[in-house]
Design a protein around this motif. Structure first.
Motif, short mmCIF file in Angstrom:
data_model
loop_
_atom_site.label_atom_id
_atom_site.label_comp_id
_atom_site.label_asym_id
_atom_site.label_seq_id
_atom_site.Cartn_x
_atom_site.Cartn_y
_atom_site.Cartn_z
N LEU A 210 66.90 73.68 39.30
CA LEU A 210 65.79 74.63 39.20
C LEU A 210 65.50 75.24 40.56
O LEU A 210 65.27 76.45 40.68
CB LEU A 210 64.54 73.91 38.66
CG LEU A 210 63.24 74.72 38.64
CD1 LEU A 210 63.35 75.93 37.71
CD2 LEU A 210 62.06 73.83 38.23
N ILE A 211 65.52 74.41 41.60
CA ILE A 211 65.23 74.89 42.95
C ILE A 211 66.29 75.87 43.43
O ILE A 211 65.97 76.92 44.02
CB ILE A 211 65.14 73.69 43.92
CG1 ILE A 211 64.01 72.75 43.53
CG2 ILE A 211 64.97 74.18 45.37
CD1 ILE A 211 64.10 71.38 44.20
N ALA A 212 67.57 75.57 43.18
CA ALA A 212 68.67 76.37 43.73
C ALA A 212 68.61 77.83 43.30
O ALA A 212 68.74 78.72 44.15
CB ALA A 212 70.01 75.74 43.35
N PRO A 213 68.45 78.17 42.01
CA PRO A 213 68.41 79.59 41.66
C PRO A 213 67.18 80.30 42.20
O PRO A 213 67.26 81.49 42.53
CB PRO A 213 68.44 79.59 40.12
CG PRO A 213 68.07 78.22 39.71
CD PRO A 213 68.50 77.31 40.81
N LEU A 214 66.05 79.60 42.31
CA LEU A 214 64.86 80.24 42.90
C LEU A 214 65.11 80.55 44.37
O LEU A 214 64.73 81.63 44.86
CB LEU A 214 63.65 79.33 42.73
CG LEU A 214 63.15 79.15 41.29
CD1 LEU A 214 62.14 78.02 41.21
CD2 LEU A 214 62.53 80.45 40.77
N TRP A 215 65.76 79.63 45.08
CA TRP A 215 66.11 79.90 46.47
C TRP A 215 67.12 81.04 46.56
O TRP A 215 66.96 81.97 47.37
CB TRP A 215 66.70 78.64 47.12
CG TRP A 215 67.16 78.89 48.52
CD1 TRP A 215 66.42 78.81 49.67
CD2 TRP A 215 68.48 79.28 48.93
NE1 TRP A 215 67.19 79.14 50.76
CE2 TRP A 215 68.46 79.43 50.34
CE3 TRP A 215 69.67 79.52 48.25
CZ2 TRP A 215 69.59 79.81 51.07
CZ3 TRP A 215 70.80 79.90 48.97
CH2 TRP A 215 70.75 80.03 50.36
N ALA A 216 68.16 81.02 45.71
CA ALA A 216 69.19 82.05 45.74
C ALA A 216 68.62 83.42 45.40
O ALA A 216 69.06 84.44 45.96
CB ALA A 216 70.33 81.69 44.79
N ASP A 217 67.64 83.46 44.51
CA ASP A 217 67.00 84.73 44.18
C ASP A 217 66.25 85.29 45.39
O ASP A 217 66.26 86.49 45.64
CB ASP A 217 66.04 84.52 43.00
CG ASP A 217 65.39 85.79 42.53
OD1 ASP A 217 66.10 86.66 41.99
OD2 ASP A 217 64.16 85.93 42.71
N ARG A 218 65.63 84.40 46.16
CA ARG A 218 64.88 84.84 47.33
C ARG A 218 65.79 85.44 48.40
O ARG A 218 65.38 86.37 49.11
CB ARG A 218 64.10 83.65 47.93
CG ARG A 218 63.26 84.01 49.16
CD ARG A 218 62.49 82.81 49.65
NE ARG A 218 63.35 81.76 50.16
CZ ARG A 218 63.73 81.63 51.43
NH1 ARG A 218 63.32 82.49 52.34
NH2 ARG A 218 64.49 80.62 51.80
N VAL A 219 67.02 84.94 48.52
CA VAL A 219 67.91 85.41 49.60
C VAL A 219 68.97 86.37 49.08
O VAL A 219 69.95 86.65 49.78
CB VAL A 219 68.59 84.23 50.31
CG1 VAL A 219 67.54 83.30 50.92
CG2 VAL A 219 69.52 83.44 49.38
N ARG A 220 68.81 86.89 47.87
CA ARG A 220 69.83 87.79 47.32
C ARG A 220 70.00 89.02 48.23
O ARG A 220 69.05 89.47 48.88
CB ARG A 220 69.48 88.22 45.90
CG ARG A 220 68.25 89.08 45.74
CD ARG A 220 68.05 89.41 44.26
NE ARG A 220 66.92 90.30 44.05
CZ ARG A 220 65.67 89.91 43.84
NH1 ARG A 220 65.39 88.62 43.80
NH2 ARG A 220 64.71 90.80 43.67
N GLY A 221 71.22 89.51 48.23
CA GLY A 221 71.53 90.66 49.06
C GLY A 221 71.97 90.32 50.46
O GLY A 221 72.40 91.20 51.21
N ARG A 222 71.90 89.03 50.83
CA ARG A 222 72.26 88.63 52.19
C ARG A 222 73.64 87.97 52.27
O ARG A 222 74.11 87.65 53.36
CB ARG A 222 71.20 87.67 52.73
CG ARG A 222 69.83 88.34 52.91
CD ARG A 222 68.71 87.35 53.14
NE ARG A 222 68.97 86.48 54.29
CZ ARG A 222 68.18 85.47 54.64
NH1 ARG A 222 67.09 85.20 53.91
NH2 ARG A 222 68.46 84.73 55.70
#
Length: 308
Positions: free
Chosen positions: A117-129
């Protein structure tokens, strides 16, 4: 065998905070430009050496993060697993990724249960990088496996209760722990202080944080890397151990995982694994071989750098 790096984080509401990054590199002077970072679940820590062996055998450096207040990172003054928001984990993931990306061009997050659950929320925050090139989510904690009235009650946790450090009176089930540990009905050996058979106490603060995170995922994320969601073919909700517990998910409902899988992003593959346990890589050997084969096939198709 493993190198260990203690990551000092800013203090939280309980005081001093650390996380622990564990790593093994592919042997050889040239080294690998590919890496995987593993995130564990609730009542958990990294102990799955065979998972590390699998990635290393495919030329991928292996890293695992014992998150704050778990496993190697738990400090004496801390309440096990207690956070007020899953975003509190983001700084240690940020730092772990910064360290890994110094030497690697390709990074996959491999996350289990609450880590899933944590991983996709983190990945969504850093998308585009371009920080992460793929996510493997092993039985991710996308919803509560409880009757609807209890799920609705969890959503009604008010501010005073949700910031209470008192444990909720939910009772203790040792079914999952018994199905894993070799002193009971399982085949695995791990530290029962770090991962007790009956799990950690559930606090209102933590449960409220989880439900906020789940609602955020249900609303739809936009993770811009390919995602593999793995879940058991069968769920089993029981209070006492039965042999069938070794071939089903006794923690989460795989149907819920499948339902919410496409909420992670636009490029999601979902695979249901017959006879899989909650942590699929701890399933019986034929099952975990299938799990590894699914990961390898997906990784080769969507993540591997050109020419590899």
């Amino acid at each position: 065998m493993y190198d260990t790096t203690v990551l000092t984080m800013p203090p939280d509401f309980e005081g001093e905070v650390v996380a622990t990054l564990i790593s093994r590199r592919v042997p050889g002077e040239a080294g690998s430009r590919r890496a995987v970072l593993y995130l564990h679940g609730f009542t958990d820590y990294f102990f799955q050496d065979h998972l590390a062996d699998h990635y290393l055998g495919r030329g991928i450096d292996f890293y695992a993060l014992d998150l704050r207040k778990y496993g190697r990172s738990l400090l004496p003054h801390q309440t096990r697993g207690l956070v007020r928001s899953v975003t509190e984990y983001f700084p240690e993931i940020d730092e772990a990724v910064r360290i890994i990306r110094r030497d690697h061009d390709e990074l996959t997050l491999n996350a289990h249960s609450t880590g899933g659950l944590i991983a996709p929320l983190w990945a969504d925050r850093v998308r585009g990088r371009g920080l992460v090139q793929g996510l493997v989510l092993n039985s991710p904690f996308f919803d509560l496996n409880v009757p609807t009235p209890l799920r609705l009650a969890a959503d009604l946790l008010g501010t005073p209760l949700s910031y209470s450090r008192r444990a909720l009176p939910l009772g203790v089930s040792t079914v999952y722990g018994e199905s894993l540990h070799r002193t009971a009905q399982g085949e695995w050996d791990y530290d029962l202080e770090m991962k007790p058979l009956g799990g950690f106490s559930v606090h209102a603060t933590w449960l409220a944080a989880i439900r906020r995170a789940q609602r955020r995922l249900h609303a739809g994320l936009a993770v811009d890397a390919p995602v593999l969601v793995l879940a058991s073919a069968t769920g089993l909700r029981i209070r006492d151990f039965v042999p069938e517990a070794r071939s089903a998910d006794t923690v989460l409902d795989p149907r819920q995982i499948s339902r919410w899988a496409t909420s992670v992003g636009p490029h999601v593959t979902c695979v249901r694994v017959p006879d899989g346990m909650h942590d699929l890589v701890l399933s019986a050997e034929p099952v975990r071989k299938q799990v590894f084969a699914e990961i390898d096939r997906w990784h080769a198709a969507y993540v591997n750098s050109p020419g590899e």
